[in-house]
Design a protein around this motif. Structure first.
Motif, PDB file in Angstrom:
ATOM      1  N   TYR A  37       0.852  -1.168   0.000  1.00 23.58           N
ATOM      2  CA  TYR A  37       0.000   0.000   0.000  1.00 23.58           C
ATOM      3  C   TYR A  37       0.896   1.228   0.000  1.00 23.58           C
ATOM      4  N   ARG A  38       0.311   2.357  -0.372  1.00 22.18           N
ATOM      5  CA  ARG A  38       1.059   3.607  -0.278  1.00 22.18           C
ATOM      6  C   ARG A  38       0.130   4.729   0.143  1.00 22.18           C
ATOM      7  N   GLN A  39       0.735   5.724   0.793  1.00 19.83           N
ATOM      8  CA  GLN A  39      -0.014   6.895   1.206  1.00 19.83           C
ATOM      9  C   GLN A  39       0.832   8.128   0.955  1.00 19.83           C
ATOM     10  N   ALA A  40       0.327   8.986   0.106  1.00 20.35           N
ATOM     11  CA  ALA A  40       0.996  10.252  -0.175  1.00 20.35           C
ATOM     12  C   ALA A  40       0.431  11.317   0.759  1.00 20.35           C
ATOM     13  N   PRO A  41       1.174  12.397   0.999  1.00 20.09           N
ATOM     14  CA  PRO A  41       0.689  13.457   1.895  1.00 20.09           C
ATOM     15  C   PRO A  41      -0.663  13.996   1.437  1.00 20.09           C
ATOM     16  N   GLY A  42      -1.600  14.051   2.373  1.00 22.69           N
ATOM     17  CA  GLY A  42      -2.911  14.592   2.069  1.00 22.69           C
ATOM     18  C   GLY A  42      -3.834  13.667   1.316  1.00 22.69           C
ATOM     19  N   LYS A  43      -3.397  12.431   1.091  1.00 20.50           N
ATOM     20  CA  LYS A  43      -4.222  11.480   0.347  1.00 20.50           C
ATOM     21  C   LYS A  43      -4.495  10.240   1.192  1.00 20.50           C
ATOM     22  N   GLN A  44      -5.514   9.510   0.783  1.00 21.80           N
ATOM     23  CA  GLN A  44      -5.838   8.270   1.473  1.00 21.80           C
ATOM     24  C   GLN A  44      -4.856   7.162   1.060  1.00 21.80           C
ATOM     25  N   ARG A  45      -4.692   6.208   1.959  1.00 16.11           N
ATOM     26  CA  ARG A  45      -3.867   5.057   1.626  1.00 16.11           C
ATOM     27  C   ARG A  45      -4.538   4.265   0.509  1.00 16.11           C
ATOM     28  N   GLU A  46      -3.751   3.794  -0.440  1.00 15.49           N
ATOM     29  CA  GLU A  46      -4.302   3.033  -1.546  1.00 15.49           C
ATOM     30  C   GLU A  46      -3.501   1.746  -1.761  1.00 15.49           C
ATOM     31  N   LEU A  47      -4.201   0.732  -2.253  1.00 13.78           N
ATOM     32  CA  LEU A  47      -3.544  -0.526  -2.585  1.00 13.78           C
ATOM     33  C   LEU A  47      -2.755  -0.342  -3.875  1.00 13.78           C
ATOM     34  N   VAL A  48      -1.500  -0.736  -3.840  1.00 13.22           N
ATOM     35  CA  VAL A  48      -0.641  -0.667  -5.021  1.00 13.22           C
ATOM     36  C   VAL A  48      -0.669  -2.000  -5.758  1.00 13.22           C
ATOM     37  N   ALA A  49      -0.431  -3.070  -5.027  1.00 13.74           N
ATOM     38  CA  ALA A  49      -0.394  -4.396  -5.634  1.00 13.74           C
ATOM     39  C   ALA A  49      -0.575  -5.446  -4.549  1.00 13.74           C
ATOM     40  N   SER A  50      -1.159  -6.565  -4.933  1.00 15.59           N
ATOM     41  CA  SER A  50      -1.328  -7.664  -3.990  1.00 15.59           C
ATOM     42  C   SER A  50      -1.055  -8.984  -4.693  1.00 15.59           C
ATOM     43  N   ILE A  51      -0.638  -9.965  -3.891  1.00 19.49           N
ATOM     44  CA  ILE A  51      -0.348 -11.293  -4.433  1.00 19.49           C
ATOM     45  C   ILE A  51      -0.838 -12.337  -3.444  1.00 19.49           C
ATOM     46  N   ALA A  52      -1.638 -13.260  -3.950  1.00 14.23           N
ATOM     47  CA  ALA A  52      -2.175 -14.313  -3.106  1.00 14.23           C
ATOM     48  C   ALA A  52      -1.131 -15.413  -2.890  1.00 14.23           C
ATOM     49  N   ARG A  53      -1.403 -16.266  -1.922  1.00 15.86           N
ATOM     50  CA  ARG A  53      -0.471 -17.357  -1.652  1.00 15.86           C
ATOM     51  C   ARG A  53      -0.269 -18.223  -2.885  1.00 15.86           C
ATOM     52  N   GLY A  54      -1.342 -18.395  -3.650  1.00 21.71           N
ATOM     53  CA  GLY A  54      -1.262 -19.204  -4.852  1.00 21.71           C
ATOM     54  C   GLY A  54      -0.661 -18.492  -6.042  1.00 21.71           C
ATOM     55  N   GLY A  55      -0.456 -17.159  -5.893  1.00 17.07           N
ATOM     56  CA  GLY A  55       0.240 -16.422  -6.940  1.00 17.07           C
ATOM     57  C   GLY A  55      -0.602 -15.455  -7.751  1.00 17.07           C
ATOM     58  N   SER A  56      -1.914 -15.432  -7.557  1.00 17.65           N
ATOM     59  CA  SER A  56      -2.713 -14.484  -8.333  1.00 17.65           C
ATOM     60  C   SER A  56      -2.398 -13.059  -7.890  1.00 17.65           C
ATOM     61  N   ILE A  57      -2.372 -12.152  -8.841  1.00 15.81           N
ATOM     62  CA  ILE A  57      -1.869 -10.792  -8.617  1.00 15.81           C
ATOM     63  C   ILE A  57      -2.872  -9.745  -9.076  1.00 15.81           C
ATOM     64  N   ASN A  58      -2.916  -8.652  -8.335  1.00 14.45           N
ATOM     65  CA  ASN A  58      -3.700  -7.485  -8.718  1.00 14.45           C
ATOM     66  C   ASN A  58      -2.826  -6.241  -8.604  1.00 14.45           C
ATOM     67  N   TYR A  59      -3.036  -5.309  -9.521  1.00 16.24           N
ATOM     68  CA  TYR A  59      -2.329  -4.035  -9.509  1.00 16.24           C
ATOM     69  C   TYR A  59      -3.313  -2.886  -9.582  1.00 16.24           C
ATOM     70  N   ALA A  60      -2.950  -1.769  -8.961  1.00 17.64           N
ATOM     71  CA  ALA A  60      -3.678  -0.531  -9.187  1.00 17.64           C
ATOM     72  C   ALA A  60      -3.448  -0.109 -10.635  1.00 17.64           C
ATOM     73  N   ASP A  61      -4.461   0.495 -11.245  1.00 21.78           N
ATOM     74  CA  ASP A  61      -4.324   0.906 -12.643  1.00 21.78           C
ATOM     75  C   ASP A  61      -3.139   1.844 -12.847  1.00 21.78           C
ATOM     76  N   SER A  62      -2.857   2.656 -11.850  1.00 24.31           N
ATOM     77  CA  SER A  62      -1.815   3.666 -11.978  1.00 24.31           C
ATOM     78  C   SER A  62      -0.408   3.078 -12.061  1.00 24.31           C
ATOM     79  N   VAL A  63      -0.245   1.807 -11.685  1.00 25.71           N
ATOM     80  CA  VAL A  63       1.097   1.215 -11.692  1.00 25.71           C
ATOM     81  C   VAL A  63       1.235   0.045 -12.650  1.00 25.71           C
ATOM     82  N   LYS A  64       0.155  -0.331 -13.305  1.00 21.57           N
ATOM     83  CA  LYS A  64       0.211  -1.455 -14.235  1.00 21.57           C
ATOM     84  C   LYS A  64       1.242  -1.200 -15.332  1.00 21.57           C
ATOM     85  N   GLY A  65       2.046  -2.208 -15.589  1.00 24.39           N
ATOM     86  CA  GLY A  65       3.084  -2.093 -16.604  1.00 24.39           C
ATOM     87  C   GLY A  65       4.374  -1.477 -16.100  1.00 24.39           C
TER      88      GLY A  65
END
Length: 121
Positions: A37-65
């Motif tokens: 997760y990340r939190q910039a000054p004055g902004k809410q914390r947001e999920l950047v990326a996650s990975i499950a135990r089995g390996g499935s992954i999710n990314y925030a649109d802003s960091v994809k690629g």
């Protein structure tokens, strides 16, 4: 007890790269999902990326690629490789993991202490 320790933050120029690491230690029975997760000054914390135990992954649109999350289950460690960094990526990055402590029956969410990433020329 369980703790998460992060490393790898710092100052980088736009377009540069950094790799964050987060190692879990202690009385660990099972680690389920892990994420950053990340939190910039004055902004809410947001999920950047996650990975499950089995390996499935999710990314925030802003960091994809640009960002890649991975984990080493043998080392109880999650990584975030960040490339093509932009000034808007500047934030405190924190890792999160859903862990079952071997002393308890149910898993809980644990957080690292946070590491500053600053993208600036």
């Amino acid at each position: 007890q369980v703790q998460l320790v992060e490393s790898g933050g710092g100052l980088v120029q736009p377009g540069g790269s950094l790799r964050l690491s987060c190692a879990a230690s202690g009385t660990i029975a099972t680690i389920n999902g892990m994420g950053w997760y990340r939190q910039a000054p004055g902004k809410q914390r947001e999920l950047v990326a996650s990975i499950a135990r089995g390996g499935s992954i999710n990314y925030a649109d802003s960091v994809k690629g640009r960002f890649t999350i991975s984990r080493d289950n043998a080392k109880n460690t999650v990584y975030l490789q960040m490339s093509s960094l932009k000034p808007e990526d500047t934030a405190v990055y924190s890792c999160n993991a859903n862990i079952r402590d071997s002393r308890f029956y149910f898993p809980h969410d644990y957080w690292g202490q946070g590491t500053q990433v600053t993208v600036s020329s």
